[in-house]
Design an enzyme around this catalytic site. Structure first.
Site, PDB file in Angstrom:
ATOM      1  N   GLU A   1      12.437  -4.721  -4.724  1.00 31.08           N
ATOM      2  CA  GLU A   1      11.608  -5.152  -6.105  1.00 31.08           C
ATOM      3  C   GLU A   1      12.520  -5.362  -7.296  1.00 31.08           C
ATOM      4  O   GLU A   1      11.981  -5.976  -7.910  1.00 31.08           O
ATOM      5  CB  GLU A   1      10.389  -4.005  -6.037  1.00 31.08           C
TER       6      GLU A   1
ATOM      7  N   SER B   1       1.078   3.972  -2.923  1.00 28.61           N
ATOM      8  CA  SER B   1       0.340   4.567  -4.042  1.00 28.61           C
ATOM      9  C   SER B   1      -0.617   4.626  -3.262  1.00 28.61           C
ATOM     10  O   SER B   1      -1.409   4.227  -2.739  1.00 28.61           O
ATOM     11  CB  SER B   1       0.202   4.346  -5.279  1.00 28.61           C
TER      12      SER B   1
ATOM     13  N   GLY C   1       0.815  -1.466   0.055  1.00 32.10           N
ATOM     14  CA  GLY C   1      -0.194  -0.018  -0.100  1.00 32.10           C
ATOM     15  C   GLY C   1       0.942   1.284  -0.295  1.00 32.10           C
ATOM     16  O   GLY C   1       1.076   1.941   0.873  1.00 32.10           O
TER      17      GLY C   1
ATOM     18  N   SER D   1      -2.114  -3.942  -6.265  1.00 24.02           N
ATOM     19  CA  SER D   1      -2.307  -5.058  -6.470  1.00 24.02           C
ATOM     20  C   SER D   1      -3.306  -5.764  -4.928  1.00 24.02           C
ATOM     21  O   SER D   1      -2.079  -5.940  -4.188  1.00 24.02           O
ATOM     22  CB  SER D   1      -0.801  -5.563  -6.973  1.00 24.02           C
TER      23      SER D   1
ATOM     24  N   GLU E   1      10.740   7.367 -16.702  1.00 24.29           N
ATOM     25  CA  GLU E   1      11.162   8.452 -16.625  1.00 24.29           C
ATOM     26  C   GLU E   1      11.470   8.640 -15.236  1.00 24.29           C
ATOM     27  O   GLU E   1      13.586   9.277 -15.116  1.00 24.29           O
ATOM     28  CB  GLU E   1       9.645   9.632 -16.339  1.00 24.29           C
TER      29      GLU E   1
HETATM   30  C1  LIG Z   1       0.060  -3.033 -12.674  1.00 23.47           C
HETATM   31  C2  LIG Z   1       0.781  -1.732 -11.852  1.00 23.47           C
HETATM   32  C3  LIG Z   1       0.604  -2.706 -11.090  1.00 23.47           C
HETATM   33  C4  LIG Z   1       0.802  -1.610  -9.432  1.00 23.47           C
HETATM   34  N1  LIG Z   1       0.675  -1.963  -7.918  1.00 23.47           N
HETATM   35  C5  LIG Z   1       1.151  -0.996  -7.577  1.00 23.47           C
HETATM   36  C6  LIG Z   1       0.825  -1.956  -6.202  1.00 23.47           C
HETATM   37  O1  LIG Z   1       0.917  -3.372  -5.547  1.00 23.47           O
HETATM   38  N2  LIG Z   1       1.161  -0.789  -4.783  1.00 23.47           N
HETATM   39  C7  LIG Z   1       1.140   0.032  -5.175  1.00 23.47           C
HETATM   40  O2  LIG Z   1       1.447   0.841  -3.932  1.00 23.47           O
HETATM   41  N3  LIG Z   1       1.495   0.694  -6.349  1.00 23.47           N
HETATM   42  C8  LIG Z   1       1.069  -0.014  -7.425  1.00 23.47           C
HETATM   43  N4  LIG Z   1       1.312   0.298  -8.839  1.00 23.47           N
HETATM   44  C9  LIG Z   1       1.830   2.074  -8.572  1.00 23.47           C
HETATM   45  C10 LIG Z   1       2.652   2.566  -8.848  1.00 23.47           C
HETATM   46  O3  LIG Z   1       3.646   2.785  -8.248  1.00 23.47           O
HETATM   47  C11 LIG Z   1       2.375   3.775 -10.119  1.00 23.47           C
HETATM   48  O4  LIG Z   1       1.766   3.522 -11.501  1.00 23.47           O
HETATM   49  C12 LIG Z   1       3.782   4.653 -10.205  1.00 23.47           C
HETATM   50  O5  LIG Z   1       4.169   5.401  -9.373  1.00 23.47           O
HETATM   51  C13 LIG Z   1       3.358   5.684 -11.464  1.00 23.47           C
HETATM   52  O6  LIG Z   1       2.584   6.855 -10.993  1.00 23.47           O
HETATM   53  P1  LIG Z   1       1.243   7.687 -11.026  1.00 23.47           P
HETATM   54  O7  LIG Z   1       0.451   6.123 -11.559  1.00 23.47           O
HETATM   55  O8  LIG Z   1       0.143   8.170 -10.423  1.00 23.47           O
HETATM   56  O9  LIG Z   1       1.829   8.329 -12.272  1.00 23.47           O
HETATM   57  P2  LIG Z   1       2.323   9.967 -12.549  1.00 23.47           P
HETATM   58  O10 LIG Z   1       3.444  10.225 -11.016  1.00 23.47           O
HETATM   59  O11 LIG Z   1       1.265  10.752 -12.309  1.00 23.47           O
HETATM   60  O12 LIG Z   1       3.070   9.857 -13.869  1.00 23.47           O
HETATM   61  C14 LIG Z   1       2.682  10.123 -14.249  1.00 23.47           C
HETATM   62  C15 LIG Z   1       3.765  10.300 -15.621  1.00 23.47           C
HETATM   63  O13 LIG Z   1       4.325  11.471 -15.082  1.00 23.47           O
HETATM   64  C16 LIG Z   1       5.825  11.079 -15.352  1.00 23.47           C
HETATM   65  N5  LIG Z   1       6.771  12.035 -14.741  1.00 23.47           N
HETATM   66  C17 LIG Z   1       6.335  11.980 -13.482  1.00 23.47           C
HETATM   67  N6  LIG Z   1       7.194  12.976 -12.343  1.00 23.47           N
HETATM   68  C18 LIG Z   1       8.156  12.952 -13.411  1.00 23.47           C
HETATM   69  C19 LIG Z   1       9.439  13.777 -12.985  1.00 23.47           C
HETATM   70  N7  LIG Z   1       9.885  13.880 -12.147  1.00 23.47           N
HETATM   71  N8  LIG Z   1      10.326  13.687 -13.931  1.00 23.47           N
HETATM   72  C20 LIG Z   1      10.566  13.038 -15.493  1.00 23.47           C
HETATM   73  N9  LIG Z   1       8.600  12.765 -15.233  1.00 23.47           N
HETATM   74  C21 LIG Z   1       8.122  12.837 -14.577  1.00 23.47           C
HETATM   75  C22 LIG Z   1       5.972   9.653 -15.441  1.00 23.47           C
HETATM   76  O14 LIG Z   1       6.791   9.430 -15.788  1.00 23.47           O
HETATM   77  C23 LIG Z   1       4.872   9.196 -16.004  1.00 23.47           C
HETATM   78  O15 LIG Z   1       4.930   9.460 -17.120  1.00 23.47           O
HETATM   79  C24 LIG Z   1       1.055  -0.112  -9.577  1.00 23.47           C
HETATM   80  C25 LIG Z   1       1.179   0.874 -11.151  1.00 23.47           C
HETATM   81  C26 LIG Z   1       1.014  -0.666 -12.136  1.00 23.47           C
HETATM   82  C27 LIG Z   1       0.818  -0.078 -13.509  1.00 23.47           C
END
Ligand SMILES: Cc1cc2nc3c(=O)[nH]c(=O)nc-3n(C[C@H](O)[C@H](O)[C@H](O)COP(=O)(O)OP(=O)(O)OC[C@H]3O[C@@H](n4cnc5c(N)ncnc54)[C@H](O)[C@@H]3O)c2cc1C
Lengths: 388, 347
Positions: free
Chosen positions: A245, A129, A127, A161, A371
C-alpha cells in the site's frame, strides 16, 4: 543507473494522458465530494481501463493482467493521482488487495475474486482500524468465532474509506484467537458487504461527507471459504499488504499538479517575478522532486524483485509532509482569498488549493502515521532501540 | 517592565472566559453588548469605555476558546476605530454611541478582487457614489454601516437606505464573510483626506485583536490535545508517554506562549510605543507560522478523530487559518519588519 523512462514508457504515458484528458470530465474532483456522479463515473472509467488492459496491467496474465513492468504501473499511478484518482476506490484492488489474494489465496478464491477486479467491476474497502486499534493495529478486538464451516463476526471498524460508496467487499481484519499473543490470533476475512448484520455509518469530516465510515458488525456470518491465508496468521498478510500500500499511491503526483496550478496562478496574477513567490514555489518544487525520486527508489527495488520496507516508509515521510506543505504554502500565496472554498465565485483556482489543504490535514495519519513511519525507519532501518 | 495583567484586566479575562464556558453556540452578541465589549475601544465622550486594546485582546482571546464568532472585531475595531480616527464630530456623534452599545453593527470593506492583501492599493474610487465589488468583508451580512476604503479616501455607506448587494462567501467556518457589490450606491466621505493612515492603524489593531482570538483558539486546541494524549491509549500506554507525542504538545505550549506575549506586547505598543507597527508586524510574522505548526501538531496527536466534524478541533483549526490569511501573510509582515529593522537603508 538510469533516471529516464524508456521510449516505450513515455509513449504509453502520452497515450494514457490523451485517454484521461478525453475521459475525465471537468467536474471530477475525486471521491470525497458530495457528487452523485462520482461513483458511477469511477466504475465506468475502470471498465474502460480494463478494456484497454490498463487496469491491472502489472498483474500476471493468469490473473487477468498483462505482466507490464512496475514502471508502467507507476506511470498509471502518477497520472491517476495527479487527476485525483479517477479510478476511485479500485486502486486498492490492484495495489494490494488483489496481490494479497494472489499470494495467499486458495485457487478457488483467486478464481472467484480476481477476475472481477481485473474487469474493474468491484469495489473493496479495507476494514482494519478500530476505535481502540489505530496505530496499534494488532490490538484489534473485532471477534470472529470459528463455527466450523463459518465464522460469526461481532465488533466495530472505523475510518473505513469507501464503505459507503457502497463497497461490495471488505478485506476485514478479525481476531480468531483471543487467548493468543496479540500479533497471533488475527485472521483476514473476505466479507460480502451485503451480508445481514453489517451497518455502515458515514462520518462527516472537514473535507466533506464521504471520507470515511464506521462499520458495525453484528452476528455477521462469513463462510469459511472466505478466510484468506492461514487462520490466526493474518498479521503476516497485513505486514505484506501495508508495504504494497505504501508504494501504491503516487501522492507526490497530485502535489506536483497543484504546484503547476499555483505557477499558472501567480503568473496570471503578475507575481511570477516576485522574489518571495519564486522562493516559496521553488522550495515546494524541490521537495516534490525529493519525494518523487524516493518513490522511484522504492519502485526500482520492486522492479528488481526486492521488497521495499524502510524505503517505502522514507518515501511516505516525504510524500505526506509534501502534501501538507503544498496546501499551506498554496493558501499563503493566494492570500486572503485562500479562505474561500470551491463553489464561491471569488475562490481562486476554483477553491482547489483550499480543498487540497483541507484534505491533507490527516495525510500524515492515514495508512500509518508519520510517527509510526519514523519508528520503522529508526528501529528497523537504523537499528535503534525501541522506546522503553 | 512588568508583564503582569492588572487586577481589572484579570477580572475582565476571567469574566470573558466564564461567559464563553457558559455560552457555547447560541447567539451571544446581546450578552456581549450588555457586558460592554463593543465599547472597549470607543472614547468615553462617545459612549465608549475608553479602555485599551489589551483589554479587547483579552476578551477576544477568551472568545477564541469557544470559538464564539461575533461581530466584535468588525464593530468594535474595524468600524468604530475608523470612525473614531477619521470621522467628523458629527459622524462620530451619529455612529459611535450606537456602535458602542452594539445595537448597530459595523464593518470595514478593504479587499477587492486582484488585491494581494489588505495593504495593497485599493482600486475603487468615487466621491458620493460607489460602484464595484469589495470581497471578504467580515459580517457584512449583518452590518448597518460599512466603512469603505477607496483610492480617494474612506467612505461610509449606510446599509438601510443603500443599494447594495451582499453575497455571503463559502469560506472557513468562523466569521461570516461576504462580497459587497455597490452600484452607484450613495456614500459619504468619512472625514477628509485619503484615509491611508487611518486604515493602517485600524489594520494593525485588527491584526492584534484577531491574533488574540486565534491564540485563544490555539490554547483550547492545546487543552484538547493534552487531554487526548492522556486519555488515548495505544500499545498499552497513554500516547502522551511517547516522546514524539509529548514533544509535539510541549512545542505547542512553547509556540502559543510566544504568540501570546508578542500579541500582548503589540497591543501595548499600539498605545504606548513610538513605532508601534514594528511590534505588530513582529507578532504577526511570528504567529502566522507558529500557529500553523501548532495546528499540525494538534491534528497529528488527535489521530483520524481530529479530522471529523464530530470532534471540535476542526473549528479551532479553521479560526487559526482564517487569522493567518487575514491582515497580511507572512511575506507581507516580514517585509514590513525588515524595513522596520533598517534593511534597505544605505550606509
Ligand atoms: C483519510 C483517512 C483514511 C483512512 N482510511 C482507512 C481505511 O480505509 N481503513 C482503515 O482500516 N483505516 C483507515 N484509516 C485509519 C488510519 O489507518 C489510522 O488513522 C491510523 O492508523 C492512526 O490511527 P488513529 O487515528 O487511531 O491514531 P492513534 O493511533 O490514536 O495515534 C494518535 C497519535 O499518537 C501517535 N502514536 C501512536 N503510537 C505511537 C508510538 N508508538 N510512537 C509515537 N507516536 C505514536 C500517532 O502517530 C498519532 O500522532 C484512515 C485514516 C485517515 C485519516
Amino acid at each position: 543507473m538510469d533516471f529516464a523512462f524508456t521510449d516505450d514508457e513515455e509513449t504509453f504515458r502520452t497515450e494514457l494522458r490523451a485517454f484521461l484528458d478525453s475521459e475525465v470530465p471537468d467536474w471530477w474532483r475525486g471521491m470525497f465530494v458530495d457528487d452523485e456522479r462520482a461513483m458511477p463515473f469511477t466504475r465506468e472509467l475502470c471498465s474502460k481501463l480494463a478494456g484497454r488492459g490498463w487496469l491491472t496491467m502489472a498483474w500476471p496474465p493468469e490473473h487477468g493482467g498483462s505482466g507490464a513492468s512496475v514502471w508502467k504501473q507507476a506511470i498509471v499511478r502518477e497520472e491517476m493521482w495527479a487527476r485525483e484518482e479517477p479510478r476511485g476506490p479500485q486502486y486498492m484492488n490492484l495495489n494490494y488487495i488483489g496481490p494479497l489474494i494472489m499470494r495467499f489465496g486458495s485457487p478457488d478464491q483467486q478464481a472467484r475474486f480476481l477476475p472481477s477486479m481485473a474487469r474493474g467491476e468491484v469495489i473493496w474497502c479495507q476494514g482494519f482500524s478500530e476505535p481502540d486499534a489505530g496505530s496499534d493495529l494488532a490490538s484489534l478486538i473485532t471477534r470472529a468465532e470459528d463455527r466450523g464451516d463459518h465464522f460469526v463476526v461481532n465488533g466495530q471498524k472505523i475510518w473505513t474509506s469507501y464503505a459507503d460508496a457502497p463497497a461490495d467487499w471488505c478485506l476485514l481484519l478479525v481476531r480468531t484467537d483471543p487467548a493468543a499473543p496479540k500479533h497471533r490470533g488475527i485472521s483476514i476475512l473476505l466479507v460480502d458487504m451485503t451480508t445481514p448484520g453489517i451497518t455502515v455509518r458515514p462520518i462527516d469530516t472537514m473535507a466533506g461527507p464521504h471520507e470515511f465510515n464506521e462499520v458495525f458488525l453484528d452476528d455477521v456470518i462469513v463462510p469459511r471459504d472466505c478466510l484468506l491465508g492461514e487462520q490466526d496468521h493474518g498479521w503476516d498478510l497485513v505486514v505484506a499488504g501495508l508495504t504494497f500500500e505504501r508504494v501504491g499511491i503516487a501522492r507526490y503526483a497530485r502535489a506536483g499538479r497543484v504546484i503547476e496550478l499555483l505557477v499558472e496562478y501567480v503568473n496570471d496574477a503578475g507575481l511570477g517575478d516576485d522574489p518571495i513567490v519564486r522562493d516559496r514555489l521553488a522550495d515546494l518544487y524541490a521537495r516534490y522532486e525529493a519525494a518523487k525520486v524516493l518513490n522511484y527508489r522504492a519502485i526500482s527495488m520492486q522492479a528488481a524483485g526486492e521488497v521495499p520496507t524502510i524505503e517505502a516508509s522514507v518515501a511516505r515521510i516525504h510524500n505526506t509532509q509534501l502534501e501538507q506543505a503544498v496546501g499551506h504554502v498554496g493558501l499563503e500565496l493566494l492570500g486572503p482569498a485562500g479562505q474561500l472554498r470551491a463553489g464561491d465565485r471569488w475562490a481562486p483556482l476554483r477553491g482547489e488549493i483550499h480543498r487540497y489543504w483541507t484534505r491533507n490535514i490527516p495525510s500524515t495519519l492515514a495508512g500509518g502515521s508519520l510517527e509510526i513511519q519514523k519508528n520503522i525507519v529508526a528501529q528497523r532501518g537504523l537499528g535503534l532501540p525501541r522506546e522503553p | 517592565m512588568n508583564l503582569e495583567l492588572s487586577d481589572e484586566q484579570r477580572l475582565l479575562a476571567e469574566t470573558a472566559r466564564a461567559f464563553v464556558d457558559r455560552h457555547g453556540d447560541d447567539d451571544a452578541w446581546p450578552t456581549m453588548c450588555d457586558a460592554g465589549w463593543p465599547a472597549l475601544l470607543i472614547p468615553e465622550e462617545h459612549g465608549g469605555a475608553g479602555a485599551g486594546l489589551l483589554d479587547l485582546a483579552l476578551v477576544c482571546e477568551a472568545l477564541g476558546r469557544g470559538p464564539i464568532g461575533s461581530p466584535l472585531i468588525a464593530t468594535g475595531v474595524l468600524a468604530a476605530l475608523s470612525i473614531a480616527l477619521a470621522g467628523t464630530h458629527e459622524q462620530q456623534d451619529r455612529w459611535l454611541p450606537a456602535l458602542a452599545t452594539g445595537t448597530t453593527i459595523g464593518t470595514l470593506a478593504v479587499l477587492e478582487p486582484g488585491m494581494r492583501d489588505e495593504w495593497d492599493e485599493p482600486r475603487m474610487s468615487g466621491a458620493d457614489r460607489l460602484s464595484g465589488t469589495k470581497i471578504l468583508v467580515p459580517w457584512a451580512t449583518r452590518a448597518d454601516v460599512i466603512v469603505v476604503v477607496t483610492v480617494d479616501g474612506l467612505r461610509l455607506v449606510e446599509m438601510a437606505s443603500a443599494n447594495v448587494q451582499i453575497d455571503e462567501h463559502a469560506g472557513l467556518d468562523g466569521d461570516p464573510l461576504a462580497a459587497v457589490t455597490f452600484d452607484s450606491t450613495v456614500a459619504e466621505s468619512l472625514g477628509t483626506g485619503d484615509g491611508a493612515v487611518t486604515v493602517a492603524v485600524v489594520l494593525d489593531y485588527a491584526a492584534v485583536a484577531s491574533m488574540a482570538y486565534a491564540i485563544g483558539a490555539a490554547e483550547r486546541a492545546l487543552e484538547l490535545t493534552v487531554q487526548h494524549a492522556k486519555d488515548r491509549e495505544q500499545f498499552g500506554r497513554a500516547i502522551g508517554s511517547f516522546q514524539a507525542v509529548a514533544h509535539r504538545c510541549a512545542e505547542m505550549r512553547a509556540e502559543i506562549d510566544a504568540c501570546r506575549y508578542l500579541a500582548y506586547r503589540a497591543a501595548w505598543a499600539l498605545e504606548h510605543a513610538t513605532a508601534p507597527s514594528e511590534a505588530v508586524t513582529t507578532a504577526k510574522s511570528y504567529a502566522n507560522e507558529a500557529l500553523r505548526r501548532v495546528f499540525l501538531h494538534a491534528h497529528q496527536v488527535h489521530g483520524a478523530m481530529g479530522f471529523t466534524t464530530e470532534h471540535p478541533l476542526h473549528r479551532f483549526t479553521q479560526c487559526a487559518k482564517a487569522f493567518e490569511l487575514s491582515y497580511g501573510g507572512t511575506a507581507r509582515h516580514r517585509d514590513r519588519l525588515a524595513t522596520a529593522m533598517g534593511l534597505g537603508r544605505r550606509a
